[in-house]
Design an enzyme around this catalytic site. Structure first.
Site, PDB file in Angstrom:
ATOM      1  N   GLY A 169       0.872  -1.174   0.000  1.00  0.00           N
ATOM      2  CA  GLY A 169       0.000   0.000   0.000  1.00  0.00           C
ATOM      3  C   GLY A 169       0.906   1.220   0.000  1.00  0.00           C
ATOM      4  O   GLY A 169       1.654   1.440   0.957  1.00  0.00           O
ATOM      5  N   ALA A 170       0.871   1.957  -1.114  1.00  0.00           N
ATOM      6  CA  ALA A 170       1.723   3.160  -1.196  1.00  0.00           C
ATOM      7  C   ALA A 170       0.867   4.408  -1.095  1.00  0.00           C
ATOM      8  O   ALA A 170       1.174   5.444  -1.677  1.00  0.00           O
ATOM      9  CB  ALA A 170       2.514   3.143  -2.507  1.00  0.00           C
ATOM     10  N   GLY A 171      -0.235   4.276  -0.358  1.00  0.00           N
ATOM     11  CA  GLY A 171      -1.106   5.431  -0.126  1.00  0.00           C
ATOM     12  C   GLY A 171      -0.568   6.273   1.015  1.00  0.00           C
ATOM     13  O   GLY A 171       0.642   6.291   1.282  1.00  0.00           O
ATOM     14  N   ASN A 172      -1.485   6.930   1.723  1.00  0.00           N
ATOM     15  CA  ASN A 172      -1.056   7.860   2.782  1.00  0.00           C
ATOM     16  C   ASN A 172      -0.258   7.170   3.884  1.00  0.00           C
ATOM     17  O   ASN A 172       0.825   7.606   4.243  1.00  0.00           O
ATOM     18  CB  ASN A 172      -2.283   8.544   3.390  1.00  0.00           C
ATOM     19  N   VAL A 173      -0.802   6.076   4.426  1.00  0.00           N
ATOM     20  CA  VAL A 173      -0.103   5.418   5.544  1.00  0.00           C
ATOM     21  C   VAL A 173       1.158   4.711   5.029  1.00  0.00           C
ATOM     22  O   VAL A 173       2.240   4.838   5.628  1.00  0.00           O
ATOM     23  CB  VAL A 173      -1.021   4.397   6.269  1.00  0.00           C
TER      24      VAL A 173
ATOM     25  N   ASP B   3       2.317  -1.434  -4.488  1.00  0.00           N
ATOM     26  CA  ASP B   3       0.919  -1.002  -4.636  1.00  0.00           C
ATOM     27  C   ASP B   3       0.366  -1.630  -5.897  1.00  0.00           C
ATOM     28  O   ASP B   3       1.116  -1.969  -6.820  1.00  0.00           O
ATOM     29  CB  ASP B   3       0.812   0.524  -4.705  1.00  0.00           C
TER      30      ASP B   3
ATOM     31  N   ARG C 132     -14.851   2.072  11.091  1.00  0.00           N
ATOM     32  CA  ARG C 132     -13.800   1.169  10.591  1.00  0.00           C
ATOM     33  C   ARG C 132     -14.413  -0.157  10.132  1.00  0.00           C
ATOM     34  O   ARG C 132     -13.938  -0.771   9.197  1.00  0.00           O
ATOM     35  CB  ARG C 132     -12.749   0.932  11.672  1.00  0.00           C
TER      36      ARG C 132
ATOM     37  N   ARG D  73      -2.460   9.244  20.985  1.00  0.00           N
ATOM     38  CA  ARG D  73      -3.507  10.283  20.971  1.00  0.00           C
ATOM     39  C   ARG D  73      -3.868  10.659  22.404  1.00  0.00           C
ATOM     40  O   ARG D  73      -3.941  11.832  22.753  1.00  0.00           O
ATOM     41  CB  ARG D  73      -4.741   9.770  20.214  1.00  0.00           C
TER      42      ARG D  73
ATOM     43  N   HIS E 112      -9.624  -1.791  18.158  1.00  0.00           N
ATOM     44  CA  HIS E 112      -9.401  -0.440  17.637  1.00  0.00           C
ATOM     45  C   HIS E 112     -10.706   0.042  17.019  1.00  0.00           C
ATOM     46  O   HIS E 112     -10.957  -0.111  15.836  1.00  0.00           O
ATOM     47  CB  HIS E 112      -8.300  -0.513  16.572  1.00  0.00           C
TER      48      HIS E 112
END
Ligand code: NAD
Length: 312
Positions: free
Chosen positions: A10-14, A34, A89, A152, A176
């Site tokens: 996965g080469a997205g945001n995360v 990806d 989620r 957080r 989560h």
């Protein structure tokens, strides 16, 4: 292990941010994968060109082909859909199950000794699915959520108490999701219990904001979900495993007798080092904490059972 190989799927945001943090910490050679042609290759090339500026030594490559991932020591799985405003989620369950199960088979076939670090949501159920799809030992499969949720909570406590977040300890256990369990009684400011420094109202506000921490960011971004802190959390877990740091980090780890969970992956403090999860540590939970934890675990079990009904 001196020169680890880390795959990030996965080469997205995360995923891209995981590659960035891993490179910045010189954690090892990174292969970014990806399904979208050119996306991982383009981001990897861009990141690789930061090496002379930032001064890191390892390589980053991008591909659509799992052959390039062969011999990976650890794989961070971030592929899949992210939440949009109004989604939970759990709404991602079916689509991400299809994506993650395919990826795990490819990963494990190229790297039979890999350790899997799952980020894709709903993460506890996806970690369980990754374990089943990959056929690896339970200690070699772990999910990321608690480090993020606890970070957080630590951030909000530090703001309210006007102290450095480095000196705040906080723990969030369970699944989560909306049922996560921020452990107020076990959280501290420089070793001092929260209640000595913050009002009951402030603490309740922190607990609620922690539970809704992901949704708060989704609401602001509108087109996706958080990624800087999630990626930092995943890379911190990867570092503890690859460098055998043996840090005790809240992780979605396999629990059977532990906490009486009965064979599911849920958020608990885990010692992470060579081989993955070395040990699950047990808090002494009081009746209220135990009830909240059990209800969170029941929610994770329901998701896992839904996956089983669908054949995952
Ligand atoms: P994103 O949309 O920015 O990136 C996802 C990437 O996955 C995309 O580039 C997409 O092309 C890729 N992808 C889809 N199918 C694929 C496949 N079969 N093989 C390889 N790549 C594939 O999303 P994001 O913001 O990076 O989030 C990724 C996932 O991480 C989401 O499921 C999100 O909910 C989850 N997440 C989890 C946590 C946590 O605490 N566990 C925190 C943040 C995000």
């Amino acid at each position: 292990m001196t020169h680890p190989k880390i795959t990030v799927v996965g080469a997205g945001n995360v995923g891209a941010t995981c590659a960035l943090w891993a490179a910045a910490r010189d954690l090892g050679d990174v292969v970014l994968v990806d399904i979208v042609d050119g996306l991982a290759a383009g981001k990897a090339l861009d990141l690789q060109q930061t090496a002379p500026i930032m001064g890191f030594a390892h390589g980053i490559t991008g591909t659509t082909d799992y052959e390039a991932t062969a011999g990976s020591d650890l794989a961070i799985v971030t592929a899949g859909l992210a939440r949009k405003p109004g989604m939970s989620r759990d709404d991602l369950l079916i689509k991400n199950a299809e994506i993650v199960s395919g990826i795990i088979k490819e990963l494990v076939s190229a790297s039979p000794d890999v350790i899997l670090l799952v980020v894709s949501n709903p993460v506890d159920a996806m970690t369980s699915l990754a374990h089943r799809a990959g056929g690896l030992r339970t200690r070699r499969v772990v999910g990321m959520a608690g480090v993020l949720d606890s970070a957080r909570m630590r951030t909000f406590i530090a703001e309210a108490a006007d102290v450095s977040p480095k000196d705040v300890q906080a723990y969030v256990l369970g699944g989560h999701g909306d049922t996560m369990v921020p452990l107020v009684r076990h959280s501290q400011i420089g070793g001092v219990p929260l209640a000595a420094r913050l009002s009951a109202e402030q603490i309740e506000g922190i607990v609620e904001r922690t539970r809704g921490g992901g949704a708060e960011i989704v609401g602001l971004l509108k087109t996706g979900s958080a990624f800087y802190a999630p990626a930092a959390a995943a890379v911190t877990m990867a570092q503890s495993i690859l460098r055998d740091e043996r840090r005790v980090l809240p992780s979605a780890a396999y629990c059977d007798a532990e906490y009486g969970v009965g064979g599911y992956f849920v958020g608990v403090p885990a010692r992470l080092g060579t081989g993955g999860v070395m040990e699950v540590l047990e808090f002494d939970l009081n009746a209220d904490e135990r009830a909240a934890f059990n209800s969170s675990v029941a929610h994770v079990k329901a998701l896992v059972e839904k996956l089983a009904e669908l054949g995952y």
